[in-house]
Design a protein around this motif. Structure first.
Motif, PDB file in Angstrom:
ATOM      1  N   LEU A   1       0.823  -1.205   0.000  1.00  0.00           N
ATOM      2  CA  LEU A   1       0.000   0.000   0.000  1.00  0.00           C
ATOM      3  C   LEU A   1       0.857   1.255   0.000  1.00  0.00           C
ATOM      4  CD1 LEU A   1      -2.917  -0.895   2.445  1.00  0.00           C
ATOM      5  CD2 LEU A   1      -2.966  -0.782  -0.044  1.00  0.00           C
ATOM      6  N   ALA A   2       1.928   1.233   0.776  1.00  0.00           N
ATOM      7  CA  ALA A   2       2.792   2.417   0.854  1.00  0.00           C
ATOM      8  C   ALA A   2       3.426   2.732  -0.491  1.00  0.00           C
ATOM      9  CB  ALA A   2       3.861   2.210   1.915  1.00  0.00           C
ATOM     10  N   GLY A   3       3.607   1.711  -1.324  1.00  0.00           N
ATOM     11  CA  GLY A   3       4.142   1.941  -2.661  1.00  0.00           C
ATOM     12  C   GLY A   3       3.217   2.769  -3.529  1.00  0.00           C
ATOM     13  N   LYS A   4       1.961   2.914  -3.094  1.00  0.00           N
ATOM     14  CA  LYS A   4       1.001   3.733  -3.833  1.00  0.00           C
ATOM     15  C   LYS A   4       1.059   5.200  -3.422  1.00  0.00           C
ATOM     16  CE  LYS A   4      -2.427  -0.004  -4.271  1.00  0.00           C
ATOM     17  NZ  LYS A   4      -3.837  -0.371  -4.007  1.00  0.00           N
ATOM     18  N   VAL A   5       1.926   5.533  -2.468  1.00  0.00           N
ATOM     19  CA  VAL A   5       1.991   6.899  -1.937  1.00  0.00           C
ATOM     20  C   VAL A   5       3.234   7.600  -2.476  1.00  0.00           C
ATOM     21  CG1 VAL A   5       2.110   8.326   0.138  1.00  0.00           C
ATOM     22  CG2 VAL A   5       0.825   6.163   0.182  1.00  0.00           C
ATOM     23  N   GLN A   6       3.050   8.751  -3.101  1.00  0.00           N
ATOM     24  CA  GLN A   6       4.163   9.547  -3.610  1.00  0.00           C
ATOM     25  C   GLN A   6       4.258  10.857  -2.827  1.00  0.00           C
ATOM     26  OE1 GLN A   6       6.715   9.124  -6.049  1.00  0.00           O
ATOM     27  NE2 GLN A   6       7.324  10.886  -4.813  1.00  0.00           N
ATOM     28  N   PRO A   7       5.342  11.071  -2.082  1.00  0.00           N
ATOM     29  CA  PRO A   7       5.498  12.342  -1.362  1.00  0.00           C
ATOM     30  C   PRO A   7       6.109  13.422  -2.248  1.00  0.00           C
ATOM     31  CG  PRO A   7       7.229  10.798  -0.707  1.00  0.00           C
ATOM     32  CD  PRO A   7       6.359  10.076  -1.697  1.00  0.00           C
ATOM     33  N   LEU A   8       5.572  14.638  -2.143  1.00  0.00           N
ATOM     34  CA  LEU A   8       6.036  15.785  -2.930  1.00  0.00           C
ATOM     35  C   LEU A   8       6.277  16.971  -2.003  1.00  0.00           C
ATOM     36  CD1 LEU A   8       3.342  15.647  -5.785  1.00  0.00           C
ATOM     37  CD2 LEU A   8       5.659  14.699  -5.891  1.00  0.00           C
ATOM     38  N   PHE A   9       7.422  17.618  -2.157  1.00  0.00           N
ATOM     39  CA  PHE A   9       7.746  18.849  -1.429  1.00  0.00           C
ATOM     40  C   PHE A   9       7.825  19.967  -2.459  1.00  0.00           C
ATOM     41  CE2 PHE A   9      10.746  22.029   0.083  1.00  0.00           C
ATOM     42  CZ  PHE A   9      10.372  22.236   1.406  1.00  0.00           C
ATOM     43  N   ILE A  10       6.950  20.965  -2.343  1.00  0.00           N
ATOM     44  CA  ILE A  10       6.913  22.074  -3.296  1.00  0.00           C
ATOM     45  C   ILE A  10       7.417  23.335  -2.595  1.00  0.00           C
ATOM     46  CG2 ILE A  10       5.470  23.481  -4.817  1.00  0.00           C
ATOM     47  CD1 ILE A  10       3.544  21.120  -5.011  1.00  0.00           C
ATOM     48  N   THR A  11       8.469  23.938  -3.130  1.00  0.00           N
ATOM     49  CA  THR A  11       9.033  25.112  -2.490  1.00  0.00           C
ATOM     50  C   THR A  11       8.153  26.346  -2.695  1.00  0.00           C
ATOM     51  OG1 THR A  11      10.980  26.528  -2.251  1.00  0.00           O
ATOM     52  CG2 THR A  11      10.454  25.759  -4.469  1.00  0.00           C
ATOM     53  N   VAL A  12       8.151  27.209  -1.696  1.00  0.00           N
ATOM     54  CA  VAL A  12       7.521  28.523  -1.836  1.00  0.00           C
ATOM     55  C   VAL A  12       8.610  29.600  -1.953  1.00  0.00           C
ATOM     56  CG1 VAL A  12       5.413  27.865  -0.626  1.00  0.00           C
ATOM     57  CG2 VAL A  12       7.326  28.813   0.696  1.00  0.00           C
ATOM     58  N   ASP A  13       9.847  29.146  -2.138  1.00  0.00           N
ATOM     59  CA  ASP A  13      10.992  30.057  -2.226  1.00  0.00           C
ATOM     60  C   ASP A  13      11.845  29.687  -3.445  1.00  0.00           C
ATOM     61  OD1 ASP A  13      12.975  31.927  -1.658  1.00  0.00           O
ATOM     62  OD2 ASP A  13      13.910  30.703  -0.077  1.00  0.00           O
ATOM     63  N   PRO A  14      11.279  29.826  -4.645  1.00  0.00           N
ATOM     64  CA  PRO A  14      12.014  29.390  -5.843  1.00  0.00           C
ATOM     65  C   PRO A  14      13.274  30.203  -6.105  1.00  0.00           C
ATOM     66  CG  PRO A  14      10.037  30.603  -6.468  1.00  0.00           C
ATOM     67  CD  PRO A  14       9.945  30.373  -4.980  1.00  0.00           C
ATOM     68  N   GLU A  15      13.355  31.390  -5.539  1.00  0.00           N
ATOM     69  CA  GLU A  15      14.544  32.223  -5.754  1.00  0.00           C
ATOM     70  C   GLU A  15      15.804  31.536  -5.216  1.00  0.00           C
ATOM     71  OE1 GLU A  15      16.216  36.565  -4.256  1.00  0.00           O
ATOM     72  OE2 GLU A  15      14.069  36.325  -4.635  1.00  0.00           O
ATOM     73  N   ARG A  16      15.674  30.877  -4.055  1.00  0.00           N
ATOM     74  CA  ARG A  16      16.834  30.198  -3.449  1.00  0.00           C
ATOM     75  C   ARG A  16      16.805  28.689  -3.643  1.00  0.00           C
ATOM     76  NH1 ARG A  16      16.825  32.884   2.522  1.00  0.00           N
ATOM     77  NH2 ARG A  16      14.627  32.297   2.305  1.00  0.00           N
ATOM     78  N   ASP A  17      15.613  28.120  -3.792  1.00  0.00           N
ATOM     79  CA  ASP A  17      15.497  26.662  -3.868  1.00  0.00           C
ATOM     80  C   ASP A  17      15.612  26.166  -5.306  1.00  0.00           C
ATOM     81  OD1 ASP A  17      15.357  26.340  -1.156  1.00  0.00           O
ATOM     82  OD2 ASP A  17      13.173  26.209  -1.073  1.00  0.00           O
ATOM     83  N   SER A  18      16.839  26.093  -5.771  1.00  0.00           N
ATOM     84  CA  SER A  18      17.125  25.536  -7.091  1.00  0.00           C
ATOM     85  C   SER A  18      16.991  24.020  -7.026  1.00  0.00           C
ATOM     86  CB  SER A  18      18.555  25.893  -7.493  1.00  0.00           C
ATOM     87  OG  SER A  18      19.477  25.248  -6.614  1.00  0.00           O
ATOM     88  N   PRO A  19      16.967  23.340  -8.166  1.00  0.00           N
ATOM     89  CA  PRO A  19      16.941  21.873  -8.134  1.00  0.00           C
ATOM     90  C   PRO A  19      18.076  21.278  -7.297  1.00  0.00           C
ATOM     91  CG  PRO A  19      16.380  22.632 -10.328  1.00  0.00           C
ATOM     92  CD  PRO A  19      16.769  23.848  -9.546  1.00  0.00           C
ATOM     93  N   ALA A  20      19.283  21.843  -7.404  1.00  0.00           N
ATOM     94  CA  ALA A  20      20.418  21.307  -6.647  1.00  0.00           C
ATOM     95  C   ALA A  20      20.206  21.453  -5.148  1.00  0.00           C
ATOM     96  CB  ALA A  20      21.708  22.011  -7.076  1.00  0.00           C
ATOM     97  N   VAL A  21      19.662  22.583  -4.719  1.00  0.00           N
ATOM     98  CA  VAL A  21      19.389  22.798  -3.291  1.00  0.00           C
ATOM     99  C   VAL A  21      18.303  21.833  -2.819  1.00  0.00           C
ATOM    100  CG1 VAL A  21      18.467  24.454  -1.621  1.00  0.00           C
ATOM    101  CG2 VAL A  21      20.166  25.190  -3.302  1.00  0.00           C
ATOM    102  N   LEU A  22      17.261  21.687  -3.625  1.00  0.00           N
ATOM    103  CA  LEU A  22      16.187  20.759  -3.260  1.00  0.00           C
ATOM    104  C   LEU A  22      16.692  19.320  -3.188  1.00  0.00           C
ATOM    105  CD1 LEU A  22      13.120  22.069  -5.290  1.00  0.00           C
ATOM    106  CD2 LEU A  22      13.367  22.027  -2.807  1.00  0.00           C
ATOM    107  N   LYS A  23      17.594  18.961  -4.073  1.00  0.00           N
ATOM    108  CA  LYS A  23      18.102  17.584  -4.083  1.00  0.00           C
ATOM    109  C   LYS A  23      18.774  17.241  -2.770  1.00  0.00           C
ATOM    110  CE  LYS A  23      20.355  14.245  -7.061  1.00  0.00           C
ATOM    111  NZ  LYS A  23      20.802  13.978  -8.434  1.00  0.00           N
ATOM    112  N   GLN A  24      19.585  18.146  -2.262  1.00  0.00           N
ATOM    113  CA  GLN A  24      20.254  17.918  -0.990  1.00  0.00           C
ATOM    114  C   GLN A  24      19.230  17.841   0.152  1.00  0.00           C
ATOM    115  OE1 GLN A  24      23.163  20.896   0.008  1.00  0.00           O
ATOM    116  NE2 GLN A  24      24.022  19.702   1.684  1.00  0.00           N
ATOM    117  N   PHE A  25      18.222  18.692   0.077  1.00  0.00           N
ATOM    118  CA  PHE A  25      17.218  18.750   1.141  1.00  0.00           C
ATOM    119  C   PHE A  25      16.372  17.483   1.187  1.00  0.00           C
ATOM    120  CE2 PHE A  25      12.963  20.046   2.678  1.00  0.00           C
ATOM    121  CZ  PHE A  25      13.302  20.600   3.898  1.00  0.00           C
ATOM    122  N   VAL A  26      15.769  17.102   0.062  1.00  0.00           N
ATOM    123  CA  VAL A  26      14.824  15.981   0.084  1.00  0.00           C
ATOM    124  C   VAL A  26      15.514  14.647   0.339  1.00  0.00           C
ATOM    125  CG1 VAL A  26      13.139  17.176  -1.365  1.00  0.00           C
ATOM    126  CG2 VAL A  26      14.822  15.650  -2.441  1.00  0.00           C
TER     127      VAL A  26
END
Length: 205
Positions: free
Chosen positions: A94-119
């Motif tokens: 069942l857990a395999g049916k769950v996809q977690p998503l984190f959407i930034t509200v700070d795109p100015e600083r949260d580049s893909p590279a920054v998000l990659k380290q965070f998530v």
């Protein structure tokens, strides 16, 4: 993986709720019928374009925040993802049916590279999403999320005020419930991972 998260996973695996015949129909979920959510296309932590429709057929945990958040986003993500991992241990299919998503509200600083380290600190399947100011504004509006830069904060180390709304969305992309989240400055831990796992157990089937 964060040592605290590892400890929580071990402690909470047995506490994760298992699905049962007593589950309510999804039509009776707390947010069923609410006008929350909608199509979007954003950029993930690997620089790939991702649309909301990419996850059709999956339950989605959708959380809006930012990586420089000093006291809410990191604890929320730790607890949400620890709850998801506990649910995975108890109900892997069942857990395999769950996809977690984190959407930034700070795109100015949260580049893909920054998000990659965070998530990567929270869950191997957690996807971080960013975009242009306009894209983020539109998706936040669709998900009834308010955010704004805190007035008077430094131009480079500014803070963002934002809604604390960890949504659980259904396989059709429509809202089901808010997942538990800790209320700051209270003694109780309203976002305890075992509560997150229990809420997932109510609705994921």
């Amino acid at each position: 993986m964060n040592k605290n998260v590892t400890f929580l996973i071990a402690a909470l695996t047995l506490a994760a709720c298992s699905p049962s015949g007593s589950q309510l129909p999804l039509s009776q979920a707390p947010l069923a019928g609410a006008a929350i959510g909608g199509p979007f296309t954003l950029t993930d932590q690997d620089g790939r374009q991702r649309s909301y429709a990419d996850y059709d057929g999956k339950y989605r945990i959708v959380y809006f925040g930012y990586t420089n958040c000093p006291d809410i986003c990191t604890p929320d993500m730790q607890q949400l993802m620890a709850g998801l991992i506990a649910f995975e241990k108890a109900n892997p299919k069942l857990a395999g049916k769950v996809q977690p998503l984190f959407i930034t509200v700070d795109p100015e600083r949260d580049s893909p590279a920054v998000l990659k380290q965070f998530v990567s600190a929270f869950h191997p399947r957690l996807i971080g999403l960013t975009g242009t100011d306009k894209q983020i504004s539109e998706v936040a509006r669709a998900f009834a999320v308010h955010y704004e830069r805190v007035k008077g904060s430094s131009p480079t180390t500014y803070l963002m005020s934002h809604s604390q709304t960890p949504y659980l969305m259904g396989p059709d992309g429509k809202p089901l419930a808010l997942l538990p989240a800790d209320t700051p400055n209270t003694e109780a831990n309203e976002g305890d991972p075992k509560l997150v796992a229990a809420e997932l157990g109510k609705w994921v089937r």
